[in-house]
Design a protein around this motif. Structure first.
Motif, short mmCIF file in Angstrom:
data_model
loop_
_atom_site.label_atom_id
_atom_site.label_comp_id
_atom_site.label_asym_id
_atom_site.label_seq_id
_atom_site.Cartn_x
_atom_site.Cartn_y
_atom_site.Cartn_z
N VAL A 95 2.32 8.11 2.36
CA VAL A 95 3.30 7.89 1.29
C VAL A 95 4.66 7.64 1.93
O VAL A 95 5.13 8.47 2.72
CB VAL A 95 3.37 9.10 0.35
CG1 VAL A 95 4.47 8.89 -0.70
CG2 VAL A 95 2.04 9.36 -0.32
N GLY A 96 5.29 6.52 1.60
CA GLY A 96 6.61 6.22 2.13
C GLY A 96 7.58 5.84 1.04
O GLY A 96 7.26 5.00 0.19
N HIS A 97 8.75 6.45 1.05
CA HIS A 97 9.80 6.11 0.09
C HIS A 97 10.89 5.29 0.76
O HIS A 97 11.35 5.63 1.86
CB HIS A 97 10.43 7.38 -0.50
CG HIS A 97 11.66 7.11 -1.31
ND1 HIS A 97 12.93 7.40 -0.86
CD2 HIS A 97 11.82 6.52 -2.53
CE1 HIS A 97 13.82 7.02 -1.77
NE2 HIS A 97 13.17 6.49 -2.79
N SER A 98 11.30 4.20 0.13
CA SER A 98 12.42 3.38 0.58
C SER A 98 12.21 2.92 2.02
O SER A 98 11.23 2.25 2.33
CB SER A 98 13.73 4.15 0.39
OG SER A 98 14.84 3.30 0.52
N THR A 99 13.09 3.32 2.94
CA THR A 99 12.90 2.95 4.34
C THR A 99 11.63 3.58 4.90
O THR A 99 10.97 3.00 5.77
CB THR A 99 14.11 3.36 5.18
OG1 THR A 99 15.31 2.87 4.56
CG2 THR A 99 14.02 2.80 6.59
N GLY A 100 11.27 4.74 4.38
CA GLY A 100 9.99 5.34 4.77
C GLY A 100 8.82 4.46 4.39
O GLY A 100 7.80 4.42 5.08
N GLY A 101 8.96 3.73 3.27
CA GLY A 101 7.93 2.76 2.89
C GLY A 101 7.85 1.62 3.88
O GLY A 101 6.76 1.13 4.22
N ALA A 102 9.01 1.17 4.35
CA ALA A 102 9.04 0.11 5.36
C ALA A 102 8.39 0.58 6.66
O ALA A 102 7.62 -0.16 7.30
CB ALA A 102 10.48 -0.33 5.60
N ILE A 103 8.69 1.80 7.07
CA ILE A 103 8.07 2.36 8.28
C ILE A 103 6.56 2.46 8.11
O ILE A 103 5.78 2.17 9.02
CB ILE A 103 8.68 3.73 8.62
CG1 ILE A 103 10.17 3.58 8.96
CG2 ILE A 103 7.94 4.40 9.78
CD1 ILE A 103 10.92 4.89 9.03
N ALA A 104 6.12 2.87 6.91
CA ALA A 104 4.69 2.96 6.63
C ALA A 104 4.03 1.59 6.75
O ALA A 104 2.92 1.47 7.30
CB ALA A 104 4.46 3.53 5.23
N ILE A 105 4.68 0.56 6.25
CA ILE A 105 4.13 -0.80 6.36
C ILE A 105 4.00 -1.21 7.82
O ILE A 105 2.95 -1.75 8.23
CB ILE A 105 5.02 -1.79 5.58
CG1 ILE A 105 4.86 -1.56 4.06
CG2 ILE A 105 4.68 -3.24 5.94
CD1 ILE A 105 5.85 -2.33 3.22
N ARG A 106 5.01 -0.95 8.63
CA ARG A 106 4.91 -1.30 10.05
C ARG A 106 3.83 -0.47 10.74
O ARG A 106 3.10 -1.00 11.60
CB ARG A 106 6.27 -1.10 10.73
CG ARG A 106 6.29 -1.36 12.24
CD ARG A 106 5.76 -2.75 12.64
NE ARG A 106 6.41 -3.84 11.97
CZ ARG A 106 7.51 -4.45 12.40
NH1 ARG A 106 8.10 -4.04 13.51
NH2 ARG A 106 8.02 -5.48 11.72
N TYR A 107 3.70 0.79 10.39
CA TYR A 107 2.62 1.62 10.95
C TYR A 107 1.26 0.99 10.62
O TYR A 107 0.39 0.87 11.51
CB TYR A 107 2.68 3.04 10.39
CG TYR A 107 1.52 3.90 10.82
CD1 TYR A 107 1.57 4.62 12.01
CD2 TYR A 107 0.35 3.97 10.06
CE1 TYR A 107 0.49 5.39 12.42
CE2 TYR A 107 -0.74 4.74 10.48
CZ TYR A 107 -0.66 5.44 11.65
OH TYR A 107 -1.74 6.19 12.08
N MET A 108 1.08 0.58 9.38
CA MET A 108 -0.20 0.01 8.96
C MET A 108 -0.54 -1.24 9.75
O MET A 108 -1.69 -1.44 10.19
CB MET A 108 -0.16 -0.31 7.47
CG MET A 108 0.02 0.90 6.57
SD MET A 108 -1.42 2.00 6.55
CE MET A 108 -2.51 1.08 5.46
N SER A 109 0.43 -2.11 9.96
CA SER A 109 0.16 -3.36 10.67
C SER A 109 0.08 -3.16 12.18
O SER A 109 -0.76 -3.76 12.85
CB SER A 109 1.23 -4.40 10.34
OG SER A 109 2.50 -4.02 10.84
N ARG A 110 0.92 -2.29 12.70
CA ARG A 110 1.00 -2.10 14.16
C ARG A 110 -0.21 -1.33 14.69
O ARG A 110 -0.67 -1.57 15.81
CB ARG A 110 2.30 -1.37 14.50
CG ARG A 110 2.60 -1.22 16.00
CD ARG A 110 4.04 -0.76 16.17
NE ARG A 110 4.40 -0.41 17.51
CZ ARG A 110 4.76 -1.26 18.47
NH1 ARG A 110 4.77 -2.56 18.21
NH2 ARG A 110 5.13 -0.84 19.67
#
Length: 260
Positions: A95-110
């Motif tokens: 679960v990522g909120h705001s910039t945490g959501g962006a970090i979560a997206i990069r984690y998923m792809s990376r």
């Protein structure tokens, strides 16, 4: 239970691990410039429903170490990967909120969605973050009068009324960050985008976004919904950028239903 996880020599992240014996695990990534404590009204409820809730303070924020460098999506995603490995997490909801959501997206792809069974993006700062104009205003404030800047962020964060004590609590949460990390993430949100990451996400994704969000426009949630193949968008009609509090009961129920 709180403890530290070393993510690189000299850099330790603070982790709050609530109900470690819960049958289903949720990892929470906070927004800028806050801490894991922003999810207090999830932590009040979900552990009693047999969920293990793990809140991570990013480097530079909350109770984590505050190095001068490492404020890129890649490095912040690497930090999350280090915590996931250290705790031997698998089959968890991210679960990522705001910039945490962006970090979560990069984690998923990376990391090829490593360990993640489901993804939840709350008012995510993606695929773009701040405009150059907004970033310039925030940087000016962060580098010259950070408490005033944080108060202005708080004042625009919520659609619903917040009490003066709540506002003070929220303000102090943001001021736990270092000044340099606060400024560095403003630059990150200005300079980096996540367009190339979105097509790499195949996990079932829930996108929750306040329709009155003045920080990240609702149109960005609609774009995420179009570009993340297996995603579902839920608008929150009475929320700004803080639906995790503004419509906490509705969100908590939605999260539990989504996880199953």
């Amino acid at each position: 239970m709180g403890y530290y996880v070393t993510v690189e020599p000299g850099v330790n992240l603070f982790v709050e691990d609530i109900n470690p014996r819960g049958s289903k695990t949720i990892v929470f990534l906070h927004g800028w410039p806050l801490t894991h404590e922003q999810f207090e009204y999830q932590f009040d409820v979900l552990p009693s429903m047999d969920y293990r809730c793990i809140g991570i303070d990013w480097r530079g924020f909350g109770n984590s170490d505050k190095p001068m460098d490492g404020y890129t999506y890649d490095r912040l995603a690497d930090d999350i990967y280090s915590v996931v490995n250290a705790l031997q997490l698998d089959n968890f909801t991210l679960v990522g909120h705001s910039t945490g959501g962006a970090i979560a997206i990069r984690y998923m792809s990376r990391y090829n969605e490593y360990g993640v069974s489901k993804l939840v993006l709350i008012d995510a700062a993606a695929p773009i973050g701040f405009t150059a104009e907004t970033a310039a205003e925030l940087l000016e404030g962060a580098l010259n009068d950070r408490p005033k800047m944080m108060q202005e962020v708080t004042d625009t964060f919520f659609f619903q009324y917040i009490s003066v004590p709540f506002s003070k609590w929220f303000l102090q949460m943001g001021l736990q960050a270092a000044g340099w990390s606060t400024a560095a993430v403003i630059k990150l949100l200005r300079d980096e985008t996540l367009y190339e990451d979105l097509g790499k996400i195949n996990t079932n994704a829930l996108i929750a976004h306040g329709i009155h969000d003045k920080v990240i426009p609702f149109a960005q949630a609609e774009e995420l919904n179009r570009k993340i193949s297996n995603s579902h968008l839920v608008p929150f009609s009475y929320s700004g950028h803080g639906l995790f509090w503004e419509e906490r009961d509705t969100f908590n129920q939605l999260l539990m239903q989504f996880i199953g």
